[in-house]
Design a protein around this motif. Structure first.
Motif, PDB file in Angstrom:
ATOM      1  N   GLU A   4      11.222  10.364  11.880  1.00  0.00           N
ATOM      2  CA  GLU A   4      12.095  10.458  13.038  1.00  0.00           C
ATOM      3  C   GLU A   4      11.953  11.819  13.720  1.00  0.00           C
ATOM      4  N   ALA A   5      11.838  12.868  12.917  1.00  0.00           N
ATOM      5  CA  ALA A   5      11.693  14.213  13.495  1.00  0.00           C
ATOM      6  C   ALA A   5      10.386  14.322  14.277  1.00  0.00           C
ATOM      7  N   LEU A   7       8.768  11.930  15.630  1.00  0.00           N
ATOM      8  CA  LEU A   7       8.864  11.082  16.810  1.00  0.00           C
ATOM      9  C   LEU A   7       9.528  11.838  17.960  1.00  0.00           C
ATOM     10  N   PHE A   8      10.641  12.514  17.672  1.00  0.00           N
ATOM     11  CA  PHE A   8      11.326  13.270  18.723  1.00  0.00           C
ATOM     12  C   PHE A   8      10.506  14.479  19.166  1.00  0.00           C
ATOM     13  N   CYS A  11       7.895  13.251  21.421  1.00  0.00           N
ATOM     14  CA  CYS A  11       8.464  12.980  22.748  1.00  0.00           C
ATOM     15  C   CYS A  11       8.632  14.273  23.535  1.00  0.00           C
ATOM     16  N   ALA A  12       9.045  15.337  22.843  1.00  0.00           N
ATOM     17  CA  ALA A  12       9.197  16.627  23.523  1.00  0.00           C
ATOM     18  C   ALA A  12       7.849  17.112  24.042  1.00  0.00           C
ATOM     19  N   ALA A  42      14.860  16.453  23.631  1.00  0.00           N
ATOM     20  CA  ALA A  42      14.028  15.856  22.592  1.00  0.00           C
ATOM     21  C   ALA A  42      13.673  16.878  21.523  1.00  0.00           C
ATOM     22  N   THR A  45      16.824  17.560  19.323  1.00  0.00           N
ATOM     23  CA  THR A  45      17.080  16.459  18.400  1.00  0.00           C
ATOM     24  C   THR A  45      16.049  16.440  17.278  1.00  0.00           C
ATOM     25  N   GLY A  46      14.781  16.611  17.608  1.00  0.00           N
ATOM     26  CA  GLY A  46      13.740  16.629  16.581  1.00  0.00           C
ATOM     27  C   GLY A  46      13.897  17.782  15.614  1.00  0.00           C
TER      28      GLY A  46
END
Length: 131
Positions: A4-5, A7-8, A11-12, A42, A45-46
């Motif tokens: 998940e990390a 992934l974010f 995205c960043a 992003a 959050t990551g």
């Protein structure tokens, strides 16, 4: 939680590259700022998920050799029913309408919003479902 990390954070990186290309071709400050804020959101959050995942024990779904039975049991607490989200939404709508109509309605809506948020937060501290 590494997946998940990453992934974010990915995205960043994507939003950052898109932001640079968008700025170069358009020279639009509004869209560039919006994309820069998306990069920040992003990344934040990551970074949070990555740091939190390092402090927590590994989850069964993070183990490539894990079995289904390892993830059985209680997954968390979920409210069986609650009327408070409805009241929070109505109070938020009243506050928003108050911004358009007048300060007196805004203050009434803000008071209703404050009371409904307090009720929502402390819903399980008293009554039948108290912890």
């Amino acid at each position: 939680m590494k997946v998940e990390a990453y992934l974010f954070l990915g995205c960043a990186g994507f939003f950052g590259g898109s932001d640079l290309i968008y700025w170069y071709f358009s020279h639009d400050p509004t869209g560039t700022t919006a994309l820069a804020l998306a990069v920040c959101l992003a990344f934040l959050t990551g970074f949070y998920v990555l740091c939190t995942g390092r402090r927590l024990p590994r989850r069964p779904e993070d183990n490539a050799q894990g079995e289904i039975y390892q993830a059985t049991g209680e997954q968390g607490f979920f409210s069986p029913h609650s009327w408070w989200p409805l009241f929070v939404g109505l109070a938020a709508a009243l506050t928003a309408v108050g911004m358009a109509i007048g300060w007196w309605l805004f203050l009434i809506g803000a008071l209703c919003l404050l009371l409904s948020v307090v009720g929502f937060v402390f819903e399980y501290y008293r009554g039948h479902y108290a912890h």
